[in-house]
Design a protein around this motif. Structure first.
Motif, short mmCIF file in Angstrom:
data_model
loop_
_atom_site.label_atom_id
_atom_site.label_comp_id
_atom_site.label_asym_id
_atom_site.label_seq_id
_atom_site.Cartn_x
_atom_site.Cartn_y
_atom_site.Cartn_z
N THR A 69 0.82 -1.20 0.00
CA THR A 69 0.00 0.00 0.00
C THR A 69 0.86 1.26 0.00
O THR A 69 0.52 2.25 -0.66
CB THR A 69 -0.94 0.02 1.21
N THR A 70 1.98 1.23 0.73
CA THR A 70 2.91 2.37 0.69
C THR A 70 3.47 2.58 -0.70
O THR A 70 3.58 3.72 -1.18
CB THR A 70 4.06 2.15 1.69
N LEU A 71 3.80 1.50 -1.38
CA LEU A 71 4.33 1.58 -2.74
C LEU A 71 3.28 2.14 -3.70
O LEU A 71 3.58 3.00 -4.54
CB LEU A 71 4.80 0.20 -3.20
N ILE A 72 2.04 1.66 -3.58
CA ILE A 72 0.98 2.12 -4.48
C ILE A 72 0.70 3.60 -4.29
O ILE A 72 0.56 4.35 -5.26
CB ILE A 72 -0.30 1.28 -4.24
N VAL A 73 0.62 4.04 -3.03
CA VAL A 73 0.33 5.44 -2.76
C VAL A 73 1.44 6.35 -3.25
O VAL A 73 1.20 7.49 -3.68
CB VAL A 73 0.09 5.64 -1.25
N SER A 74 2.68 5.87 -3.23
CA SER A 74 3.82 6.70 -3.61
C SER A 74 3.98 6.86 -5.12
O SER A 74 4.71 7.75 -5.57
CB SER A 74 5.11 6.12 -3.02
N ILE A 75 3.32 6.02 -5.90
CA ILE A 75 3.43 6.10 -7.37
C ILE A 75 2.34 7.02 -7.90
O ILE A 75 1.15 6.78 -7.64
CB ILE A 75 3.31 4.71 -8.01
N PRO A 76 2.66 8.05 -8.67
CA PRO A 76 1.62 8.91 -9.27
C PRO A 76 0.71 8.09 -10.17
O PRO A 76 1.15 7.14 -10.84
CB PRO A 76 2.43 9.94 -10.07
N ILE A 77 -0.56 8.47 -10.20
CA ILE A 77 -1.54 7.68 -10.95
C ILE A 77 -1.24 7.71 -12.44
O ILE A 77 -1.54 6.75 -13.16
CB ILE A 77 -2.97 8.19 -10.65
N VAL A 99 1.78 7.63 -13.84
CA VAL A 99 2.80 6.60 -14.05
C VAL A 99 2.18 5.22 -13.92
O VAL A 99 2.46 4.31 -14.72
CB VAL A 99 3.95 6.78 -13.05
N LEU A 100 1.34 5.02 -12.92
CA LEU A 100 0.71 3.72 -12.70
C LEU A 100 -0.19 3.35 -13.88
O LEU A 100 -0.26 2.18 -14.28
CB LEU A 100 -0.11 3.76 -11.41
N ALA A 101 -0.88 4.33 -14.45
CA ALA A 101 -1.77 4.07 -15.60
C ALA A 101 -0.96 3.60 -16.81
O ALA A 101 -1.30 2.58 -17.44
CB ALA A 101 -2.57 5.32 -15.93
N PHE A 102 0.10 4.31 -17.15
CA PHE A 102 0.92 3.92 -18.30
C PHE A 102 1.62 2.59 -18.04
O PHE A 102 1.75 1.75 -18.95
CB PHE A 102 1.95 5.01 -18.61
N LEU A 103 2.08 2.36 -16.81
CA LEU A 103 2.78 1.12 -16.48
C LEU A 103 1.84 -0.08 -16.59
O LEU A 103 2.19 -1.11 -17.19
CB LEU A 103 3.36 1.21 -15.07
N SER A 104 0.64 0.04 -16.04
CA SER A 104 -0.32 -1.07 -16.12
C SER A 104 -0.79 -1.28 -17.55
O SER A 104 -1.01 -2.43 -17.97
CB SER A 104 -1.52 -0.78 -15.20
N LEU A 118 -9.23 -2.75 -16.15
CA LEU A 118 -7.89 -2.22 -15.92
C LEU A 118 -7.91 -0.73 -15.53
O LEU A 118 -7.28 -0.36 -14.53
CB LEU A 118 -7.00 -2.44 -17.14
N PRO A 119 -8.61 0.14 -16.27
CA PRO A 119 -8.67 1.54 -15.81
C PRO A 119 -9.36 1.69 -14.47
O PRO A 119 -9.00 2.58 -13.68
CB PRO A 119 -9.44 2.26 -16.93
N GLY A 120 -10.36 0.85 -14.18
CA GLY A 120 -11.02 0.91 -12.88
C GLY A 120 -10.07 0.54 -11.75
O GLY A 120 -10.09 1.16 -10.68
N LEU A 121 -9.23 -0.46 -11.98
CA LEU A 121 -8.25 -0.85 -10.97
C LEU A 121 -7.20 0.24 -10.76
O LEU A 121 -6.78 0.51 -9.62
CB LEU A 121 -7.58 -2.16 -11.38
N VAL A 122 -6.80 0.89 -11.84
CA VAL A 122 -5.85 2.00 -11.74
C VAL A 122 -6.47 3.15 -10.97
O VAL A 122 -5.84 3.75 -10.08
CB VAL A 122 -5.40 2.44 -13.14
N LEU A 123 -7.71 3.49 -11.31
CA LEU A 123 -8.38 4.60 -10.64
C LEU A 123 -8.57 4.32 -9.15
O LEU A 123 -8.50 5.24 -8.32
CB LEU A 123 -9.73 4.86 -11.30
#
Length: 307
Positions: A136-144, A146-151, A176-181
């Motif tokens: 959870t710390t890792l997820i919160v620290s990644i900007p959405i 970056v996470l969207a493009f990475l996923s 996938l976009p729902g999980l990212v959001l």
């Protein structure tokens, strides 16, 4: 309870008026001329510019513009954009996409977040608890962004598990976009559930229930978890409105024709009527879901009553 709900609904009216005026004023204060922005590189004659400014009430002071907007709003008219399209038609076209995206995000937020938080809370300082805290710390620290493009790259292009753009695959396109959001909110829900559950497990009523010989599952599910969900429900209720309005990045990356992307385009093109209409609607959703949360308090905790 009925009087409380009615009172809250009546209070919604001045809140919506105040919010719409602030939004209207901020759009009015944006630099630049929307008519010139609409024309782009094409020169417009002064007569055409003057006619367009008069048609859209741009020559009037802020107060006059807002009163005209409210007058049209009371008649069910949210105005039109500079292309002549009704704002209500734009909302009707884009809102279902964002609602589906937000519904998928809330599903992941509730199911994964609460389940992970429960298992972490009942096994504090164990392997799963540490795994939840680190992830959870890792997820919160990644900007959405970056996470969207990475996923999108990993799960869409490399593994081919999910579509990476558009809505051609129906509900499957929203997973996938729902999980990212939901990623950031999911992490907060897991941590909040873990903390609340761990705290309630040390309460006197839990020790009493265990002293009576009740099974551990009954103590956790029927007694501890119910009280532990009150702060979680508060967060989720407020987060639903944020998900509806905060889908701009996700909808842009995954090319979803939703309301968040429409707001972004409207701000960039200085479409004031579109921005005010959509954001005011999002404010109403935010107020409504907070009211639902207040009602759920009484369901989760019988001690809470509204006079």
């Amino acid at each position: 309870m009925g009087r409380y709900v009615a009172r809250r609904l009546l209070l919604t009216i001045p809140v919506l008026l105040g919010a719409s005026f602030l939004i209207f004023a901020m759009v009015y204060a944006l630099p630049g001329d929307p008519i010139r922005a609409l024309a782009g590189d094409r020169p417009l004659s002064p007569a055409v510019v003057a006619q367009l400014r008069d048609d859209f009430n741009l020559n009037d002071p802020l107060g006059v513009q807002y009163l005209k907007y409210i007058g049209d709003l009371l008649q069910g008219d949210l105005g039109t954009d500079f292309s002549g399209r009704a704002v209500i038609d734009t909302i009707a076209r884009t809102l279902p996409v964002t609602v589906k995206l937000a519904a998928v995000a809330v599903f992941f937020e509730v199911v994964i977040g609460i389940v992970a938080g429960v298992f972490a809370g009942i096994r504090r300082n164990g392997f799963f608890d540490n795994l939840v805290l680190v992830s959870t710390t890792l997820i919160v620290s990644i900007p959405i962004l970056v996470l969207a493009f990475l996923s999108q790259y990993v799960f869409g292009l490399q593994l081919g598990w999910f579509p990476i753009a558009g809505t051609r695959e129906g509900l499957y396109s929203y997973i996938l976009p729902g999980l990212v959001l939901a990623s950031g909110s999911l992490a907060y829900v897991a941590r909040l559930t873990r903390t609340s559950l761990a705290e309630n497990l040390r309460a006197d009523y839990v020790r009493t229930a265990r002293a009576k010989g009740l099974p551990n599952r009954t103590v956790i599910v029927r007694h501890t978890l119910r009280n532990s969900l009150i702060p979680v429900v508060t967060f989720i209720g407020a987060d639903i409105g944020a998900l509806l309005g905060g889908a701009i990045v996700t909808e842009s990356v995954f090319n979803l024709p939703g309301i968040g992307r429409e707001v972004y385009d409207a701000i960039r093109q200085q479409e004031g009527a579109v921005v005010v209409g959509i954001v005011t609607l999002l404010v109403f959703f935010f107020i409504f879901f907070n009211l639902v949360v207040d009602v759920l308090y009484a369901v989760l905790d019988p001690r809470i009553r509204y006079d």
